[in-house]
Scaffold this motif. Structure first.
Motif, PDB file in Angstrom:
ATOM      1  N   TRP A 144      16.667 -65.201 -37.418  1.00 28.59           N
ATOM      2  CA  TRP A 144      16.732 -65.743 -38.781  1.00 28.59           C
ATOM      3  C   TRP A 144      16.009 -64.794 -39.731  1.00 28.59           C
ATOM      4  N   ILE A 145      16.778 -64.190 -40.625  1.00 28.19           N
ATOM      5  CA  ILE A 145      16.218 -63.358 -41.693  1.00 28.19           C
ATOM      6  C   ILE A 145      16.277 -64.176 -42.976  1.00 28.19           C
ATOM      7  N   TYR A 146      15.116 -64.384 -43.597  1.00 29.64           N
ATOM      8  CA  TYR A 146      15.068 -65.229 -44.802  1.00 29.64           C
ATOM      9  C   TYR A 146      14.781 -64.369 -46.028  1.00 29.64           C
ATOM     10  N   HIS A 147      15.612 -64.544 -47.057  1.00 28.65           N
ATOM     11  CA  HIS A 147      15.447 -63.828 -48.323  1.00 28.65           C
ATOM     12  C   HIS A 147      15.089 -64.802 -49.430  1.00 28.65           C
ATOM     13  N   SER A 148      14.014 -64.485 -50.148  1.00 27.41           N
ATOM     14  CA  SER A 148      13.744 -65.123 -51.433  1.00 27.41           C
ATOM     15  C   SER A 148      12.945 -64.156 -52.281  1.00 27.41           C
ATOM     16  N   ASP A 149      13.374 -63.979 -53.511  1.00 22.78           N
ATOM     17  CA  ASP A 149      12.584 -63.226 -54.471  1.00 22.78           C
ATOM     18  C   ASP A 149      11.331 -64.029 -54.820  1.00 22.78           C
ATOM     19  N   GLY A 150      10.444 -63.385 -55.560  1.00 23.12           N
ATOM     20  CA  GLY A 150       9.317 -64.099 -56.127  1.00 23.12           C
ATOM     21  C   GLY A 150       8.072 -64.125 -55.263  1.00 23.12           C
ATOM     22  N   ASP A 151       7.065 -64.813 -55.798  1.00 25.88           N
ATOM     23  CA  ASP A 151       5.782 -64.976 -55.110  1.00 25.88           C
ATOM     24  C   ASP A 151       5.909 -66.117 -54.110  1.00 25.88           C
ATOM     25  N   MET A 152       6.000 -65.755 -52.847  1.00 26.86           N
ATOM     26  CA  MET A 152       6.279 -66.728 -51.796  1.00 26.86           C
ATOM     27  C   MET A 152       5.033 -67.112 -50.985  1.00 26.86           C
ATOM     28  N   HIS A 153       3.848 -66.816 -51.486  1.00 25.01           N
ATOM     29  CA  HIS A 153       2.636 -67.089 -50.722  1.00 25.01           C
ATOM     30  C   HIS A 153       2.515 -68.559 -50.340  1.00 25.01           C
ATOM     31  N   ALA A 154       2.870 -69.463 -51.254  1.00 24.12           N
ATOM     32  CA  ALA A 154       2.708 -70.886 -50.980  1.00 24.12           C
ATOM     33  C   ALA A 154       3.781 -71.422 -50.037  1.00 24.12           C
ATOM     34  N   VAL A 155       4.909 -70.731 -49.945  1.00 24.68           N
ATOM     35  CA  VAL A 155       6.066 -71.226 -49.198  1.00 24.68           C
ATOM     36  C   VAL A 155       6.165 -70.611 -47.810  1.00 24.68           C
ATOM     37  N   LEU A 156       5.688 -69.385 -47.675  1.00 25.18           N
ATOM     38  CA  LEU A 156       5.886 -68.638 -46.440  1.00 25.18           C
ATOM     39  C   LEU A 156       5.330 -69.341 -45.196  1.00 25.18           C
ATOM     40  N   PRO A 157       4.155 -69.963 -45.251  1.00 22.11           N
ATOM     41  CA  PRO A 157       3.674 -70.654 -44.041  1.00 22.11           C
ATOM     42  C   PRO A 157       4.636 -71.731 -43.540  1.00 22.11           C
ATOM     43  N   ASP A 158       5.269 -72.462 -44.449  1.00 22.91           N
ATOM     44  CA  ASP A 158       6.234 -73.487 -44.032  1.00 22.91           C
ATOM     45  C   ASP A 158       7.462 -72.844 -43.402  1.00 22.91           C
ATOM     46  N   LEU A 159       7.934 -71.741 -43.974  1.00 20.40           N
ATOM     47  CA  LEU A 159       9.091 -71.054 -43.400  1.00 20.40           C
ATOM     48  C   LEU A 159       8.774 -70.520 -42.007  1.00 20.40           C
ATOM     49  N   LEU A 160       7.559 -70.043 -41.817  1.00 17.71           N
ATOM     50  CA  LEU A 160       7.160 -69.585 -40.485  1.00 17.71           C
ATOM     51  C   LEU A 160       7.116 -70.750 -39.507  1.00 17.71           C
ATOM     52  N   ASP A 161       6.689 -71.915 -39.974  1.00 15.16           N
ATOM     53  CA  ASP A 161       6.712 -73.100 -39.110  1.00 15.16           C
ATOM     54  C   ASP A 161       8.143 -73.465 -38.719  1.00 15.16           C
ATOM     55  N   PHE A 162       9.081 -73.208 -39.613  1.00 16.03           N
ATOM     56  CA  PHE A 162      10.489 -73.451 -39.296  1.00 16.03           C
ATOM     57  C   PHE A 162      11.027 -72.422 -38.297  1.00 16.03           C
ATOM     58  N   GLY A 163      10.384 -71.272 -38.217  1.00 20.27           N
ATOM     59  CA  GLY A 163      10.779 -70.307 -37.199  1.00 20.27           C
ATOM     60  C   GLY A 163      11.476 -69.063 -37.688  1.00 20.27           C
ATOM     61  N   ILE A 164      11.338 -68.703 -38.982  1.00 17.71           N
ATOM     62  CA  ILE A 164      11.980 -67.469 -39.423  1.00 17.71           C
ATOM     63  C   ILE A 164      11.386 -66.282 -38.672  1.00 17.71           C
ATOM     64  N   HIS A 165      12.221 -65.274 -38.441  1.00 20.97           N
ATOM     65  CA  HIS A 165      11.786 -64.077 -37.718  1.00 20.97           C
ATOM     66  C   HIS A 165      11.483 -62.911 -38.653  1.00 20.97           C
ATOM     67  N   ALA A 166      12.141 -62.888 -39.809  1.00 20.24           N
ATOM     68  CA  ALA A 166      12.002 -61.758 -40.728  1.00 20.24           C
ATOM     69  C   ALA A 166      12.034 -62.281 -42.159  1.00 20.24           C
ATOM     70  N   PHE A 167      11.345 -61.550 -43.042  1.00 15.53           N
ATOM     71  CA  PHE A 167      11.208 -61.979 -44.433  1.00 15.53           C
ATOM     72  C   PHE A 167      11.515 -60.806 -45.356  1.00 15.53           C
ATOM     73  N   ASN A 168      12.296 -61.085 -46.388  1.00 10.52           N
ATOM     74  CA  ASN A 168      12.752 -60.099 -47.358  1.00 10.52           C
ATOM     75  C   ASN A 168      12.803 -60.786 -48.727  1.00 10.52           C
ATOM     76  N   PRO A 169      12.599 -60.090 -49.863  1.00  4.52           N
ATOM     77  CA  PRO A 169      12.452 -58.639 -50.031  1.00  4.52           C
ATOM     78  C   PRO A 169      11.028 -58.200 -50.361  1.00  4.52           C
ATOM     79  N   ILE A 170      10.097 -59.156 -50.518  1.00  4.82           N
ATOM     80  CA  ILE A 170       8.679 -58.838 -50.751  1.00  4.82           C
ATOM     81  C   ILE A 170       8.532 -58.019 -52.033  1.00  4.82           C
ATOM     82  N   GLU A 171       8.754 -58.697 -53.150  1.00  7.37           N
ATOM     83  CA  GLU A 171       8.687 -58.035 -54.452  1.00  7.37           C
ATOM     84  C   GLU A 171       7.290 -57.462 -54.684  1.00  7.37           C
ATOM     85  N   PRO A 172       7.161 -56.163 -54.929  1.00  6.69           N
ATOM     86  CA  PRO A 172       5.831 -55.564 -55.079  1.00  6.69           C
ATOM     87  C   PRO A 172       5.083 -56.034 -56.318  1.00  6.69           C
TER      88      PRO A 172
END
Length: 298
Positions: free
Chosen positions: A184-212
């Motif tokens: 599972w590769i998950y894409h979302s733009d934006g500041d995902m700090h608050a959301v990423l832990p929940d997505l990891l609990d769901f089991g995503i394997h990869a995260f994109n695009p990590i806006e600098p």
């Protein structure tokens, strides 16, 4: 008209040797009943979603993923790209839902009529879960889901709204990934700090695009050492910067992240049509030049 992408991946197959890409993607977009309008340079923008009431839900018609037409188009794609890593690209459903309802109405209904929002999300996530299972049956290597749920200033909704409205429906898609073992590769733009832990609990394997502009990829690597990270070359730099600047950014990313692995370098958004071609070449050339620093560099 079909919702399937029936085109043979001729452009991808021609581009891959030039850009050192080792993937092909099959786009399976769910329906989005909303008007579209062309902006600058022909970019298409959604507006005025059609799903305003319960009666409008009959407009939400999904393709039959068991149909011969879908299987033929998918297998043709897979056959043409046998030597590549094969990705089915779709949505979990959040982006499709708020586009189909309309952004403003969606946000208001999250408070005024959460049952309606959950019903729309249920329909989209059922389709997405079915897509994951079909991807597994057909022999795809991974599923890439693209759902923007954050902007540069943070997540679109409160943690409570995610928990009460969004995540119970997303769990249906996560179950499909767990059942099939698909990557599972998950894409979302934006500041995902608050959301990423929940997505990891769901089991995503990869995260994109990590806006600098709103996420520090080096900090993410330290915090989540097992998560595959993809992206972080600023799309604004690719659009308005200079090739030498692009080369320096690519070199820095590969020097800092490459030796630790689990990193694939690419744009921190997408390769948009307004990116300057010379900057795309600069990124590709820099990956060639410094790619030895990373076990996975392109």
């Amino acid at each position: 008209d079909t919702f399937f992408v029936l085109k043979i991946p001729v452009l991808q197959l021609a581009l891959n040797p030039i850009a050192n890409r080792d993937v092909i993607t099959y786009a399976l977009r769910p329906p989005t009943p909303a008007k579209q309008e062309a902006g600058e340079e022909g970019l298409q923008f959604y507006y005025e979603g059609a799903l305003k009431s319960w009666d409008d839900l009959e407009q939400l018609e999904f393709p039959d993923l068991t149909s011969p037409e879908f299987e033929q188009s998918a297998r043709e794609y897979l056959d043409r790209g046998q030597e590549y890593y094969k990705i089915l690209m779709t949505r979990v459903g959040m982006s499709a839902a708020y586009l189909a309802i309309g952004m403003e109405d969606f946000f208001l209904k999250m408070y005024d009529d959460p049952r309606f929002i959950r019903e729309v999300l249920r329909r989209y996530t059922e389709f997405s879960a079915a897509a994951v299972r079909r991807a597994f049956e057909l022999g795809f290597d991974a599923v890439w889901t693209s759902d923007d749920v954050a902007g540069k200033n943070g997540a679109f909704w409160s943690p409570a709204m995610f928990k009460e409205i969004v995540w119970p429906e997303v769990a249906r898609v996560a179950d499909a990934f767990h059942d099939t073992g698909m990557t599972w590769i998950y894409h979302s733009d934006g500041d995902m700090h608050a959301v990423l832990p929940d997505l990891l609990d769901f089991g995503i394997h990869a995260f994109n695009p990590i806006e600098p502009q709103c996420m520090d990829i080096r900090e993410l690597r330290d915090t989540y050492p097992d998560l595959v990270l993809l992206g972080n070359v600023d799309v604004d730099l690719l659009s308005r910067g200079e090739p030498a600047q692009v080369r320096d950014i690519v070199r820095g990313l590969l020097e800092d992240l490459g030796p630790r692995g689990r990193y694939a370098i690419t744009s921190g958004n997408s390769i948009a049509r307004y990116c300057h071609l010379e900057n795309i070449h600069a990124m590709i050339n820099a990956i060639d030049e410094f790619g030895w620093l990373s076990p996975v560099s392109s």
